[in-house]
Structures are given as C-alpha cells and as structure tokens.
Design a protein around this motif. Sequence first.
Motif, mmCIF file in Angstrom:
data_model
loop_
_atom_site.group_PDB
_atom_site.id
_atom_site.type_symbol
_atom_site.label_atom_id
_atom_site.label_comp_id
_atom_site.label_asym_id
_atom_site.label_seq_id
_atom_site.Cartn_x
_atom_site.Cartn_y
_atom_site.Cartn_z
ATOM 1 N N THR A 175 0.831 -1.205 0.000
ATOM 2 C CA THR A 175 0.000 0.000 0.000
ATOM 3 C C THR A 175 0.866 1.257 0.000
ATOM 4 O O THR A 175 0.612 2.209 -0.755
ATOM 5 N N LEU A 176 1.918 1.270 0.837
ATOM 6 C CA LEU A 176 2.820 2.414 0.878
ATOM 7 C C LEU A 176 3.446 2.687 -0.483
ATOM 8 O O LEU A 176 3.661 3.847 -0.861
ATOM 9 N N SER A 177 3.744 1.624 -1.216
ATOM 10 C CA SER A 177 4.398 1.785 -2.514
ATOM 11 C C SER A 177 3.525 2.504 -3.531
ATOM 12 O O SER A 177 4.024 3.020 -4.536
ATOM 13 N N THR A 178 2.221 2.575 -3.274
ATOM 14 C CA THR A 178 1.296 3.204 -4.221
ATOM 15 C C THR A 178 0.960 4.647 -3.851
ATOM 16 O O THR A 178 0.228 5.314 -4.592
ATOM 17 N N LEU A 179 1.490 5.129 -2.709
ATOM 18 C CA LEU A 179 1.084 6.438 -2.192
ATOM 19 C C LEU A 179 2.109 7.525 -2.503
ATOM 20 O O LEU A 179 3.294 7.250 -2.727
ATOM 21 N N ASP A 180 1.640 8.759 -2.475
ATOM 22 C CA ASP A 180 2.480 9.943 -2.655
ATOM 23 C C ASP A 180 2.426 10.754 -1.360
ATOM 24 O O ASP A 180 1.396 11.361 -1.053
ATOM 25 N N PRO A 181 3.522 10.762 -0.580
ATOM 26 C CA PRO A 181 3.488 11.473 0.705
ATOM 27 C C PRO A 181 3.145 12.951 0.575
ATOM 28 O O PRO A 181 2.537 13.534 1.482
ATOM 29 N N GLY A 182 3.526 13.565 -0.533
ATOM 30 C CA GLY A 182 3.253 14.980 -0.713
ATOM 31 C C GLY A 182 1.773 15.287 -0.838
ATOM 32 O O GLY A 182 1.321 16.383 -0.484
ATOM 33 N N PRO A 219 -1.940 11.616 5.163
ATOM 34 C CA PRO A 219 -2.724 10.833 6.130
ATOM 35 C C PRO A 219 -2.760 9.342 5.799
ATOM 36 O O PRO A 219 -2.700 8.502 6.702
ATOM 37 N N LEU A 220 -2.847 9.010 4.517
ATOM 38 C CA LEU A 220 -2.845 7.601 4.121
ATOM 39 C C LEU A 220 -1.474 6.975 4.347
ATOM 40 O O LEU A 220 -1.377 5.796 4.732
ATOM 41 N N VAL A 221 -0.420 7.748 4.121
ATOM 42 C CA VAL A 221 0.939 7.254 4.393
ATOM 43 C C VAL A 221 1.093 6.948 5.878
ATOM 44 O O VAL A 221 1.645 5.907 6.259
ATOM 45 N N VAL A 222 0.598 7.841 6.733
ATOM 46 C CA VAL A 222 0.663 7.619 8.180
ATOM 47 C C VAL A 222 -0.100 6.355 8.568
ATOM 48 O O VAL A 222 0.391 5.524 9.346
ATOM 49 N N ALA A 223 -1.297 6.187 8.000
ATOM 50 C CA ALA A 223 -2.106 5.008 8.321
ATOM 51 C C ALA A 223 -1.411 3.728 7.880
ATOM 52 O O ALA A 223 -1.382 2.731 8.617
ATOM 53 N N ALA A 224 -0.823 3.747 6.674
ATOM 54 C CA ALA A 224 -0.132 2.553 6.178
ATOM 55 C C ALA A 224 1.115 2.258 7.006
ATOM 56 O O ALA A 224 1.421 1.099 7.302
ATOM 57 N N ALA A 225 1.840 3.304 7.408
ATOM 58 C CA ALA A 225 3.027 3.112 8.242
ATOM 59 C C ALA A 225 2.652 2.540 9.604
ATOM 60 O O ALA A 225 3.357 1.676 10.151
ATOM 61 N N ALA A 240 8.932 1.899 -6.247
ATOM 62 C CA ALA A 240 9.612 0.649 -6.571
ATOM 63 C C ALA A 240 10.371 0.103 -5.368
ATOM 64 O O ALA A 240 10.434 -1.117 -5.155
ATOM 65 N N ALA A 241 10.943 1.005 -4.569
ATOM 66 C CA ALA A 241 11.679 0.575 -3.378
ATOM 67 C C ALA A 241 10.757 -0.134 -2.393
ATOM 68 O O ALA A 241 11.071 -1.221 -1.884
ATOM 69 N N TYR A 242 9.595 0.459 -2.125
ATOM 70 C CA TYR A 242 8.673 -0.151 -1.170
ATOM 71 C C TYR A 242 7.995 -1.388 -1.750
ATOM 72 O O TYR A 242 7.670 -2.328 -1.018
ATOM 73 N N LEU A 243 7.821 -1.415 -3.057
ATOM 74 C CA LEU A 243 7.297 -2.625 -3.689
ATOM 75 C C LEU A 243 8.292 -3.768 -3.553
ATOM 76 O O LEU A 243 7.922 -4.909 -3.257
ATOM 77 N N THR A 244 9.576 -3.463 -3.729
ATOM 78 C CA THR A 244 10.620 -4.477 -3.547
ATOM 79 C C THR A 244 10.652 -4.976 -2.115
ATOM 80 O O THR A 244 10.780 -6.189 -1.860
ATOM 81 N N MET A 245 10.528 -4.059 -1.167
ATOM 82 C CA MET A 245 10.534 -4.456 0.246
ATOM 83 C C MET A 245 9.310 -5.304 0.592
ATOM 84 O O MET A 245 9.400 -6.235 1.404
ATOM 85 N N ALA A 246 8.172 -5.005 -0.052
ATOM 86 C CA ALA A 246 6.980 -5.828 0.170
ATOM 87 C C ALA A 246 7.229 -7.250 -0.320
ATOM 88 O O ALA A 246 6.826 -8.230 0.330
ATOM 89 N N GLY A 247 7.909 -7.372 -1.465
ATOM 90 C CA GLY A 247 8.244 -8.696 -1.974
ATOM 91 C C GLY A 247 9.186 -9.440 -1.051
ATOM 92 O O GLY A 247 9.010 -10.641 -0.792
ATOM 93 N N LEU A 248 10.186 -8.728 -0.511
ATOM 94 C CA LEU A 248 11.106 -9.364 0.437
ATOM 95 C C LEU A 248 10.375 -9.762 1.718
ATOM 96 O O LEU A 248 10.686 -10.787 2.327
ATOM 97 N N GLY A 249 9.401 -8.946 2.122
ATOM 98 C CA GLY A 249 8.622 -9.279 3.307
ATOM 99 C C GLY A 249 7.847 -10.570 3.159
ATOM 100 O O GLY A 249 7.600 -11.280 4.146
#
Length: 206
Positions: A102-109, A113-119, A179-188
């Motif tokens: 979910t984080l990998s699909t978001l734009d913090p800028g 609020p969605l980034v905070v919820a996902a984190a 892409a970084a967070y998508l990669t980390m999701a795959g490693l997870g």
Amino acid sequence: MPNITGFSAYADRRVWPIGLLGFSSGLPLLLTGGTLGAWLTESGLSLKSIAAMAAVGIMYSFKFLWSPLVDHTPLPLLSKRLGQRRAWLFASQLGVAAALLTLSTLDPGRQLPLVVAAALAVAFYSATQDIVIAAFRVERAGPQAQGAAAAMEIFGYRIGMLAAGAGALYVAEFASWGAAYLTMAGLGALGALTTLACEEPVRAAS
C-alpha cells in the motif's frame, strides 16, 4: 532435540529458518523510520510532519498490550490449518507485506494521512510478528540450541535492516520510492514462505 554444538548448530533444520524469520523481523523497522523519513524529506514535507512520523515507532513499545491475545487466541481457520504460532506468524507477515505494498502506491506529498495510516499498519503487524517469532524461536529450537537460534535471529535481523536501509535507498535512487517499497513488500513475503515451510513447534507449557 539432540544436543548440537559448534557450527553444526547453525545448519540444523530447526535453527537456520530462524535466521529467515529474523530477516522478516528486521525489514519493517527502517521502512517506518529512517528510510520513510528520507522519502518524506525528498517529497518536500516539513520537518514538523517528518518528526511526527517518528511516533509510528511507539507501536513497538506497546506490543505487550496484545501479546497475551496473540499467545492464547486462535485465529479463525488459519490456526486449525497451520497451528497457533504459524497462523499468527503467517497473518502478521502478510499484513506487513500488504501494508508495504500500500505504501508503494502512495504519494506522501499529496496523501500524507494515508501514508501515516499505512506506516502504522506496518508497525502494528511488524510488532505482532516480533511477538510470535520470540515464542516460535524458543519452542522450535528447544533449550539445547537457544544460543544458536538467537544468533541466527539477530544475524537475519541485521541483514533485514540493511536491506530496508541501504537496499531501499539504492532502489529509490535508481528507480523510484514506489519501486523501493514494492521491492521491500516482496522481500517481506519471504517470511510468509518460511513460515509455511516450517512445522508448527511444540508449544511450551503455559
């Protein structure tokens, strides 16, 4: 469990998977901490917003509140199929992977609020995973191999942190933060595969 000593302890099939679970445990921490902070900084957020995100880490300090629930409450369907420990491990690992995805699909800028919820979701599922891994290690390795199992867990944990730190920053530099967070999701997801490959340990007497 037979008494195993020296380097042979680390090759024992009841010990080495603990290293993979340690990796799964160490991966999420920086992804809701320093690595996420770097992403927020690059997105142009204020220092106040970035500092507020540090509160996400407090989730780990309060995991004792739901630890008894994790220890004693079966999960519908999953606990019957996988056993108490593996069911909670599998569910928490899928939760971490899903929240990172979910984080990998978001734009913090634009979607802070969605980034905070996902984190927060990453931290919650990660803290839950840590609860189960601690019990899983004790019950799986037995008293004869606790030293080796703990060492494997710490080694995997450090590698997980390295992947979430330098690894994620490297991917972000040459691709994107998504892409970084998508990669980390795959490693997870590797932790979930490890859980499925292991047998349910014999539970300690409560």
